[in-house]
Design a protein around this motif. Sequence first.
Motif, short mmCIF file in Angstrom:
data_model
loop_
_atom_site.label_atom_id
_atom_site.label_comp_id
_atom_site.label_asym_id
_atom_site.label_seq_id
_atom_site.Cartn_x
_atom_site.Cartn_y
_atom_site.Cartn_z
N ALA A 67 0.98 10.86 -16.17
CA ALA A 67 -0.20 9.97 -16.01
C ALA A 67 0.17 9.02 -17.59
CB ALA A 67 -0.47 11.32 -17.59
N ALA A 68 1.58 9.61 -17.32
CA ALA A 68 2.78 7.95 -17.99
C ALA A 68 2.67 6.68 -17.37
CB ALA A 68 4.27 8.78 -18.92
N TRP A 69 2.56 7.00 -16.27
CA TRP A 69 3.49 5.69 -15.31
C TRP A 69 1.78 5.00 -15.19
CZ3 TRP A 69 4.58 9.64 -10.83
CH2 TRP A 69 6.01 9.52 -10.83
N ARG A 70 1.56 3.88 -15.25
CA ARG A 70 0.67 3.05 -15.18
C ARG A 70 0.55 2.34 -13.58
NH1 ARG A 70 -2.38 3.00 -18.82
NH2 ARG A 70 -3.45 1.29 -18.46
N ILE A 71 2.09 2.29 -12.81
CA ILE A 71 1.62 0.92 -11.84
C ILE A 71 2.83 2.01 -10.85
CG2 ILE A 71 4.26 0.19 -12.42
CD1 ILE A 71 2.88 -2.10 -10.89
N GLU A 72 2.20 2.04 -9.36
CA GLU A 72 3.73 2.30 -8.39
C GLU A 72 3.62 1.01 -6.79
OE1 GLU A 72 4.28 5.94 -5.03
OE2 GLU A 72 2.81 6.38 -6.85
N ILE A 73 5.07 0.41 -7.05
CA ILE A 73 4.50 -0.28 -5.44
C ILE A 73 4.71 0.64 -4.80
CG2 ILE A 73 5.16 -2.84 -5.12
CD1 ILE A 73 4.77 -3.03 -8.10
N VAL A 74 4.68 -0.04 -3.11
CA VAL A 74 4.99 0.08 -1.48
C VAL A 74 5.29 -0.91 -0.85
CG1 VAL A 74 5.17 1.78 -0.03
CG2 VAL A 74 3.83 2.72 -1.22
N VAL A 75 6.81 -1.40 -0.68
CA VAL A 75 6.99 -2.93 -0.13
C VAL A 75 6.77 -2.31 1.66
CG1 VAL A 75 6.69 -4.11 -2.15
CG2 VAL A 75 8.82 -3.48 -1.15
N THR A 76 6.65 -3.21 2.56
CA THR A 76 7.67 -3.06 3.51
C THR A 76 8.15 -4.89 4.38
OG1 THR A 76 5.99 -1.39 4.77
CG2 THR A 76 7.03 -2.57 6.16
N ALA A 77 9.56 -4.63 4.29
CA ALA A 77 10.19 -5.48 3.91
C ALA A 77 10.96 -5.80 5.72
CB ALA A 77 10.67 -5.99 2.79
N ALA A 78 11.56 -6.87 6.31
CA ALA A 78 12.23 -7.31 7.51
C ALA A 78 13.61 -7.40 6.78
CB ALA A 78 11.70 -8.15 7.79
N GLN A 79 14.37 -7.02 7.14
CA GLN A 79 16.20 -6.86 6.95
C GLN A 79 15.98 -8.90 7.21
OE1 GLN A 79 17.38 -3.92 9.21
NE2 GLN A 79 18.86 -3.50 7.82
N LYS A 80 17.11 -9.29 6.93
CA LYS A 80 18.19 -10.18 6.83
C LYS A 80 18.51 -10.45 8.24
CE LYS A 80 18.65 -11.40 2.04
NZ LYS A 80 19.89 -11.72 1.23
N ASP A 135 -5.05 2.02 -14.25
CA ASP A 135 -6.54 1.43 -14.67
C ASP A 135 -6.33 0.33 -14.25
OD1 ASP A 135 -8.73 0.01 -16.00
OD2 ASP A 135 -8.08 0.61 -18.20
N ILE A 136 -7.52 -0.12 -13.32
CA ILE A 136 -8.05 -1.48 -12.66
C ILE A 136 -8.12 -2.97 -13.55
CG2 ILE A 136 -9.84 -1.38 -12.25
CD1 ILE A 136 -7.65 -2.42 -9.07
N GLN A 137 -7.90 -2.29 -14.93
CA GLN A 137 -7.88 -3.46 -15.96
C GLN A 137 -6.80 -3.41 -15.98
OE1 GLN A 137 -10.95 -4.25 -16.55
NE2 GLN A 137 -11.87 -2.90 -15.75
N ASP A 138 -5.92 -3.31 -15.85
CA ASP A 138 -4.24 -3.89 -15.74
C ASP A 138 -3.74 -5.31 -14.66
OD1 ASP A 138 -3.80 -2.28 -18.28
OD2 ASP A 138 -2.91 -0.87 -16.84
N ILE A 139 -5.20 -5.52 -13.85
CA ILE A 139 -4.04 -6.20 -12.59
C ILE A 139 -4.02 -7.70 -13.14
CG2 ILE A 139 -7.15 -6.91 -12.54
CD1 ILE A 139 -5.80 -6.84 -9.31
#
Length: 120
Positions: A105-118, A72-76
Amino acid sequence: MSSHITRIGVAARYSEAAVFNGVVFLAGMVPERGDTDIRGQTQDVLEQVHQRLMEAGSDKSRILRAQIYLADIQDIGAMNEVWDAWVVPGTAPPRATVQAALANAAWRIEIVVTAAQKAL
């Protein structure tokens, strides 16, 4: 550069992370518990992101891009409060946030990231 791919948390259907040429690609991280509000679920997911990045030789200050899916974008607003407190000042990555139908249906968020290694 090496063409070797390292996979972390390999399951039958997907890996939780893959590392290639110094770049870490995380799978979509979802809450481990669906019975909390967006703030609790965001904290849960960001802790998972932190752990996976550490396992892959990176950290949250090295995120190159983040994609955030909200049921729900209202959660932003509430999600942003948690995100803003988590991100290392001065290292906020490029980010997209969209509303999406998540797999549970219970999940409100999912996040995907791309990162550089140290650097080694």
